[in-house]
Each structure stands twice: as structure tokens, then as C-alpha cells.
Write a protein that holds these residues in place. Structure first.
Motif, PDB file in Angstrom:
ATOM      1  N   VAL A  17      -1.824  -3.151   8.384  1.00  0.00           N
ATOM      2  CA  VAL A  17      -0.564  -2.992   7.639  1.00  0.00           C
ATOM      3  C   VAL A  17      -0.399  -1.533   7.239  1.00  0.00           C
ATOM      4  O   VAL A  17      -1.310  -0.937   6.657  1.00  0.00           O
ATOM      5  N   VAL A  19       2.295   1.054   5.143  1.00  0.00           N
ATOM      6  CA  VAL A  19       3.422   1.146   4.211  1.00  0.00           C
ATOM      7  C   VAL A  19       3.898   2.587   4.186  1.00  0.00           C
ATOM      8  O   VAL A  19       3.091   3.511   4.006  1.00  0.00           O
ATOM      9  N   ALA A  29       3.935  -3.278  -2.666  1.00  0.00           N
ATOM     10  CA  ALA A  29       3.758  -3.911  -1.361  1.00  0.00           C
ATOM     11  C   ALA A  29       2.310  -3.804  -0.893  1.00  0.00           C
ATOM     12  O   ALA A  29       1.735  -4.768  -0.364  1.00  0.00           O
ATOM     13  N   ALA A  30       1.714  -2.638  -1.067  1.00  0.00           N
ATOM     14  CA  ALA A  30       0.325  -2.442  -0.650  1.00  0.00           C
ATOM     15  C   ALA A  30      -0.624  -3.332  -1.443  1.00  0.00           C
ATOM     16  O   ALA A  30      -1.549  -3.934  -0.876  1.00  0.00           O
ATOM     17  N   ALA A  33      -0.176  -6.923  -0.138  1.00  0.00           N
ATOM     18  CA  ALA A  33      -0.799  -7.122   1.171  1.00  0.00           C
ATOM     19  C   ALA A  33      -2.323  -7.159   1.036  1.00  0.00           C
ATOM     20  O   ALA A  33      -3.003  -7.986   1.658  1.00  0.00           O
ATOM     21  N   HIS A  34      -2.838  -6.273   0.205  1.00  0.00           N
ATOM     22  CA  HIS A  34      -4.292  -6.248  -0.036  1.00  0.00           C
ATOM     23  C   HIS A  34      -4.762  -7.568  -0.645  1.00  0.00           C
ATOM     24  O   HIS A  34      -5.778  -8.140  -0.227  1.00  0.00           O
ATOM     25  N   VAL A  40      -4.859  -2.131   4.374  1.00  0.00           N
ATOM     26  CA  VAL A  40      -3.578  -1.450   4.220  1.00  0.00           C
ATOM     27  C   VAL A  40      -3.768   0.058   4.150  1.00  0.00           C
ATOM     28  O   VAL A  40      -4.762   0.543   3.590  1.00  0.00           O
ATOM     29  N   ILE A  42      -1.217   3.494   3.084  1.00  0.00           N
ATOM     30  CA  ILE A  42       0.074   3.990   2.614  1.00  0.00           C
ATOM     31  C   ILE A  42       0.227   5.436   3.060  1.00  0.00           C
ATOM     32  O   ILE A  42      -0.686   6.245   2.887  1.00  0.00           O
ATOM     33  N   VAL A 199       5.851  -1.778   6.593  1.00  0.00           N
ATOM     34  CA  VAL A 199       6.747  -1.924   5.434  1.00  0.00           C
ATOM     35  C   VAL A 199       7.430  -0.589   5.182  1.00  0.00           C
ATOM     36  O   VAL A 199       6.763   0.439   4.979  1.00  0.00           O
ATOM     37  N   ARG A 453       6.778  -6.820  -3.336  1.00  0.00           N
ATOM     38  CA  ARG A 453       5.689  -7.802  -3.301  1.00  0.00           C
ATOM     39  C   ARG A 453       5.879  -8.769  -2.135  1.00  0.00           C
ATOM     40  O   ARG A 453       4.920  -9.072  -1.403  1.00  0.00           O
ATOM     41  N   GLY A 456       4.950  -7.068   1.127  1.00  0.00           N
ATOM     42  CA  GLY A 456       3.510  -6.962   1.330  1.00  0.00           C
ATOM     43  C   GLY A 456       2.891  -8.282   1.756  1.00  0.00           C
ATOM     44  O   GLY A 456       2.027  -8.314   2.653  1.00  0.00           O
TER      45      GLY A 456
END
Length: 466
Positions: A17, A19, A29-30, A33-34, A40, A42, A199, A453, A456
């Protein structure tokens, strides 16, 4: 900014993933996802992550949080969604308003309990358009502190964040599946990074003057107090992938930015009875319509400025805000014990000021709206000592963008989702309808965090599916 063919591209590295953007949307979001089990990374263009979040008051409206329950506030997603829709004059999709409202309270509780983000509930006053007290934010009332708290949570979770990484291009298959991206380092070096889900959390287009003039010409000549790295990248990439965009005329303006200091003066002083007058000493609108629509209203006044006039009683609520305390330190707040002193301190015509105060008193006494449709009660009457700040109108951030579904997946023009692209915050279509009047206080951070959210969670699920 381009979408390039992924055929025969070998990436320097791979990450499940990715971001793009490290404001509130990207960081939330990170974290989501985590928490859903994904690895992830970013990527943030700036050397120091700030974004629109750091320029805000850091307040997120949410219904049904534990803080609301502890304060005895009776709120619900249905009431909150109705407030959002009413502010836009029914110009925002009801299902998306309900989605944001329904997920907002649990999102605040998750950030607080799982990731240690400290929130307070603002209970001193109601923001325009909100029927309940539901603003959650740091004690300082600064977005910079919210940003730092989220950065700390990302660090504690062990999520990789690369700063000074300006994403230039996306690589995608013919069906719109994003395979990776290319970013530029500060020294000009280019690197590629593959991903299974992407994302877009790189906000809107307030920093792209051409896009602003094309989509929202009414505010194009006003000061931009937003983050200048918001150059519409998400929209440009989305269009390149065949995505649908909507509400490109929507934005958050602000009609009360201390001039020339470029610090927002909280609208709390207006909700307590404060008024705006132009340099002729005349009011020009119903101030209770909200601060966003007043960005263009103030920018249209002589000299593109106005005076925000209130009193010591109104100032009590403002003193809770870091920005207001800074405005005071800078000497921007004028004080006066009489209208005569107020006129002298501001350079406003005394006769015009007296006429406006008399008109307000007459409206309050009669119990009827004034000539702009605003109702004043006896408790709203301004009394000495008075306060005044010269303000201008400004653009903060845009609210139109990529159309997303209930899983924050970016949709094509035919309504089908792109395979692995999510968006939130200013990168996505927001909750403010199609113009400036639909911005309900906190809408920007609401769409950033609630949709961030969801983005993610979706990204983690898609990445796991391969």
C-alpha cells in the motif's frame, strides 16, 4: 503529472500500500491500512509534513463519540447528516453525508483509544450550521498539533514516511489498475515504487492558479491561505485514468483572515454577536450564513478588506484559539471603549457605524430579522469594550474532486470503481455541495479523516487480495 503505461516497467522497490500525501487524510489512511494488516509507505512532497491540516484549527466534527456521550450531548449520525445536507441546500449526495456522519464518531474513538490522539470537545459555542456541539480537536485548537499527533502515531506504528518525495507520474495498466508511481527527490533524482493499492491523499487544487480560475473564478483574485503544494495532482491523475470528478466549484473560503497577517480569526466572535463592515462602515451580508461564503463576500468589498467588530464578551471564546492569541500578539486587535474611539482606531466613518449599531438594536427590539435576514437577540448586542480586526477574504482549500464510493474507491464516469485506487480529503469530492455556501465547519477534516480511514481499510483489503 501524467499516467504512463506500466508495460515493461521494472520498479526500484515494491510496497503493498502506498499513500500519496501526509496530511490528516494520508496519515489516517496509513494508520487504518496498517491496523488492517498491510505494509504501508507514505510519500510526502514537502520536507516537513504540514498540508492543509496544519493550516486549520484542527477541529473534526463527529457524531456519537465517547466525548460527546461524556458531555451529555444528544447527537446522532442522522442529525449530523441532516446538518451537512441542509448547509449545502440539498446539493451533496445524502448517502455520502450519511456515510461520513455514521463513521465519524467511531473514527474519533479509534484514533483516541488505539493511537493515543488526544481530543477535546468544543463546548463553548455552536459553529454555524451545526445543531449539536460535535467539534473534536487538540486543546490548542491548532491543526499543527493535530498533524504532529498523527505523525507521532504513524511513527509509533512503524509506518515508513518518506519526505521530500514529489510524486510525478503514475504507471497503470490499460484497465486502470495502478501498478506503481515515479517520484522525484529534492536533488532531482527519480525513483519508481510499485504498489498493489494506492491512496491519493494529496488534497485539492487551491495552489494551482489556473485550475482555480477555471473552476471557481469568484475567488481567483482573493488571497490563497491554503497549502500551496495542493496543485490538483489527484484530479489530474484521476482524469488520466478515466475517473469521474464532481463539485469542482466547491471550496472552503474564509471571510475573516487577519490582514496582513494571514491568520484566521475564528468565526466564534461572529456567532456571539460580532459583525463585518466594509471600509465605508457598512454591513454587507448576513454574517451567520458562515465563514466560507464570506471569503468571496469580503474579497468583493472596497479594497478587498473588511473589519470584524465584536466585544470583550465575544473575545472570550476566541481566546481558546492559538491563532487568535497570535493575532493579539501581533497588534492586529484594536480596542475601544466607545464607538467614537472605535471609529478613530479603525478609520471607519462614525456616522455609518452608529447607523449599523442602531439598526441592529432596532431589529433585536422588534424580534424580526434585520435587512440581511439575520436575527439578533438582546444577548447578541455588542457592548464596550469593543474589539476590531481588519480582515480579508481568502481561499483555504477546494472541496471538489474525484468521485468515490462507500469504500473510498475512485469511480469511473460509468460509476464502476477503478481496480485499486482510493482517495479522500481534498483529493476526493467532498461534502460541501457545488459552491462555497455548502461548507459546514469542519467538512475538510471530516472528509479527510472519515474517508481517509475508509480508503486505508480498502487499500489493505485490495493489497491482500493481490
Amino acid at each position: 503529472m501524467a499516467v504512463l503505461s506500466a508495460e515493461r516497467v521494472e520498479f526500484d522497490a515494491e510496497m503493498p500500500v502506498v499513500v500519496v500525501g501526509a496530511g490528516a487524510c494520508g496519515l489516517v489512511a496509513a494508520l487504518a491500512a496498517h491496523d488492517a494488516g498491510a505494509e504501508v509507505m507514505i510519500l510526502e512532497r514537502d520536507a516537513n509534513p504540514q498540508g492543509s491540516t496544519s493550516l486549520s484549527a484542527g477541529l473534526i466534527p463527529a457524531a456519537g463519540s465517547r466525548l460527546q456521550a461524556q458531555a451529555g450531548i444528544d447527537d446522532s449520525p442522522e442529525v449530523f447528516a441532516a446538518d451537512i445536507i441542509a448547509k449545502t441546500h440539498d446539493r451533496t449526495p445524502p448517502d455520502m453525508a450519511m456515510l461520513a456522519a455514521r463513521t465519524s464518531g467511531p473514527m474519533i474513538d479509534w484514533l483516541a483509544e488505539t493511537h493515543g490522539i488526544e481530543f477535546e470537545l468544543v463546548t463553548g459555542f455552536l459553529y454555524p450550521g451545526h445543531s449539536r456541539m460535535r467539534m473534536h480537536g487538540p486543546k490548542s485548537r491548532t491543526g499543527a498539533d493535530l498533524e504532529q499527533a498523527l505523525l507521532s502515531a504513524v511513527s509509533a506504528a512503524g509506518i515508513d514516511l518518506i519526505t521530500g518525495a514529489s510524486v510525478e507520474d503514475l504507471y497503470a495498466d490499460a484497465d486502470g489498475r495502478v501498478r506503481g508511481l515515479r517520484f522525484r527527490r529534492p536533488d532531482g533524482a527519480l525513483e519508481t515504487l510499485g504498489c498493489k493499492a494506492l491512496v491519493l491523499a494529496c488534497c485539492g487544487f487551491a495552489g494551482d492558479a489556473d485550475m482555480v480560475r477555471r473552476h471557481i473564478p469568484e475567488i481567483a483574485d482573493a488571497e490563497c491561505c491554503g497549502h500551496m503544494s495542493n496543485t490538483g495532482d489527484a484530479v489530474k491523475w484521476g482524469l488520466g485514468l478515466g475517473a469521474s470528478v464532481a463539485d469542482m466549484g466547491a471550496y472552503q473560503g474564509h471571510g475573516s483572515v487577519a490582514h496582513p497577517h494571514s491568520l484566521p480569526l475564528t468565526w466564534a466572535v461572529v456567532t456571539q454577536g460580532g459583525i463585518l463592515v466594509n471600509t465605508d462602515g457598512r454591513r454587507f451580508s448576513n454574517e451567520m450564513r458562515g465563514y466560507s461564503e464570506h471569503g468571496a463576500e469580503v474579497a468583493a468589498q472596497p479594497g478587498h478588506v473588511a473589519w470584524d467588530i465584536y466585544d470583550a464578551r465575544c473575545e472570550t471564546a476566541a481566546l481558546e484559539f492559538h491563532d487568535y492569541r497570535e493575532i493579539r500578539k501581533l497588534g492586529a486587535v484594536k480596542s475601544a471603549d466607545t464607538l467614537e474611539e472605535l471609529a478613530a482606531a479603525t478609520g471607519l466613518p462614525l456616522a455609518a457605524l452608529k447607523a449599523e449599531f442602531d439598526a441592529i438594536a432596532a431589529a433585536a427590539a422588534s424580534g424580526t430579522p434585520d435587512r440581511f435576514g439575520r436575527r439578533f437577540s438582546d444577548s447578541d448586542m455588542l457592548k464596550a469594550p469593543y474589539r476590531a480586526v481588519k480582515v480579508n477574504g481568502a481561499l483555504f482549500h477546494t472541496q471538489g474532486g474525484l468521485v468515490i464510493d462507500h469504500q473510498a474507491r475512485v469511480l469511473r464516469e460509468d460509476g464502476t470503481p477503478l481496480p485499486n485506487l482510493m482517495a479522500g480529503g481534498g483529493a476526493a469530492r467532498g461534502l460541501s455541495g457545488d459552491s462555497n455556501y455548502g461548507y459546514l465547519s469542519g467538512n475538510g477534516l471530516l472528509s479527510a479523516t472519515a474517508f481517509g480511514r475508509l480508503a486505508g481499510i480498502s487499500a489493505a483489503r485490495i493489497a491482500a487480495a493481490g
